[in-house]
Design a protein around this motif. Structure first.
Motif, mmCIF file in Angstrom:
data_model
loop_
_atom_site.group_PDB
_atom_site.id
_atom_site.type_symbol
_atom_site.label_atom_id
_atom_site.label_comp_id
_atom_site.label_asym_id
_atom_site.label_seq_id
_atom_site.Cartn_x
_atom_site.Cartn_y
_atom_site.Cartn_z
ATOM 1 N N THR A 105 0.832 -1.201 0.000
ATOM 2 C CA THR A 105 0.000 0.000 0.000
ATOM 3 C C THR A 105 0.865 1.249 0.000
ATOM 4 O O THR A 105 0.605 2.193 -0.751
ATOM 5 C CB THR A 105 -0.941 -0.002 1.221
ATOM 6 N N GLU A 106 1.889 1.258 0.816
ATOM 7 C CA GLU A 106 2.792 2.424 0.870
ATOM 8 C C GLU A 106 3.474 2.654 -0.469
ATOM 9 O O GLU A 106 3.622 3.791 -0.907
ATOM 10 C CB GLU A 106 3.858 2.229 1.958
ATOM 11 N N GLY A 110 -0.430 4.717 -2.401
ATOM 12 C CA GLY A 110 -0.398 6.036 -1.792
ATOM 13 C C GLY A 110 -0.621 7.139 -2.815
ATOM 14 O O GLY A 110 -0.579 6.909 -4.020
ATOM 15 N N ASN A 111 -0.850 8.338 -2.329
ATOM 16 C CA ASN A 111 -1.065 9.471 -3.222
ATOM 17 C C ASN A 111 0.145 9.721 -4.113
ATOM 18 O O ASN A 111 0.012 10.009 -5.281
ATOM 19 C CB ASN A 111 -1.390 10.734 -2.421
ATOM 20 N N ALA A 117 8.462 6.126 -0.444
ATOM 21 C CA ALA A 117 7.922 5.026 0.354
ATOM 22 C C ALA A 117 9.034 4.273 1.077
ATOM 23 O O ALA A 117 8.859 3.882 2.237
ATOM 24 C CB ALA A 117 7.122 4.063 -0.522
#
Length: 149
Positions: A105-106, A110-111, A117
């Motif tokens: 996810t990181e 992420g945005n 990350a």
């Protein structure tokens, strides 16, 4: 079949991870969008009475109705694809450990996605850069195996 979109396995897993939140959004919001499209079909706007004849498009109402029907078809197809994606991806994603999901996810959800990350995870987990990269690689390989066998 959903897997054909992600046929190149190395980049496919990353593309599938990045699509996850979009598919969740589609599934959760499509019913409202379909309702809005139906409302537009059943409640057409009334013409403004100005006294001046309007002759630009005598079939404007039909065109608007056809446009809404096309939109409904598009929304239904998008929803069907999202449900198919989730049936394919979700079991594999939920089979991952919390730590693996967090790392992926990181890196990929992420945005700013991969940007920074590694360093965020290094600081948060107190690992070296090579260890974070190894964890990312192992998690990605595990998800690829779960998705494609």
């Amino acid at each position: 079949m959903i897997a054909w979109k992600y046929i190149n396995k190395n980049s496919a897993v990353i593309a599938a991870i990045r699509d996850y939140r979009n598919m969740l959004f589609i599934i959760s919001n499509t019913s409202e969008e379909i309702k809005e499209a139906y409302d537009k079909m059943t409640a057409p706007r009334t013409a403004n009475l100005t006294g001046v004849p309007s002759g630009l498009n005598p079939k404007a109402g039909e065109d608007k109705l056809a446009e809404q029907l096309d939109k409904l078809d598009l929304l239904r197809e998008r929803y069907r694809a999202a449900v198919e994606y989730m049936a394919w991806f979700d079991p594999a994603w939920l089979n991952m450990t919390d730590n693996e999901r967090y790392i992926l996810t990181e890196f990929y959800m992420g945005n700013n996605q991969k940007s920074g990350a590694t360093y965020r995870l290094m600081a948060e987990l107190n690992y070296s850069e090579s260890h974070v990269e190894r964890l990312r690689s192992n998690a990605l390989n595990r998800l690829r195996t779960l998705l494609y066998g």
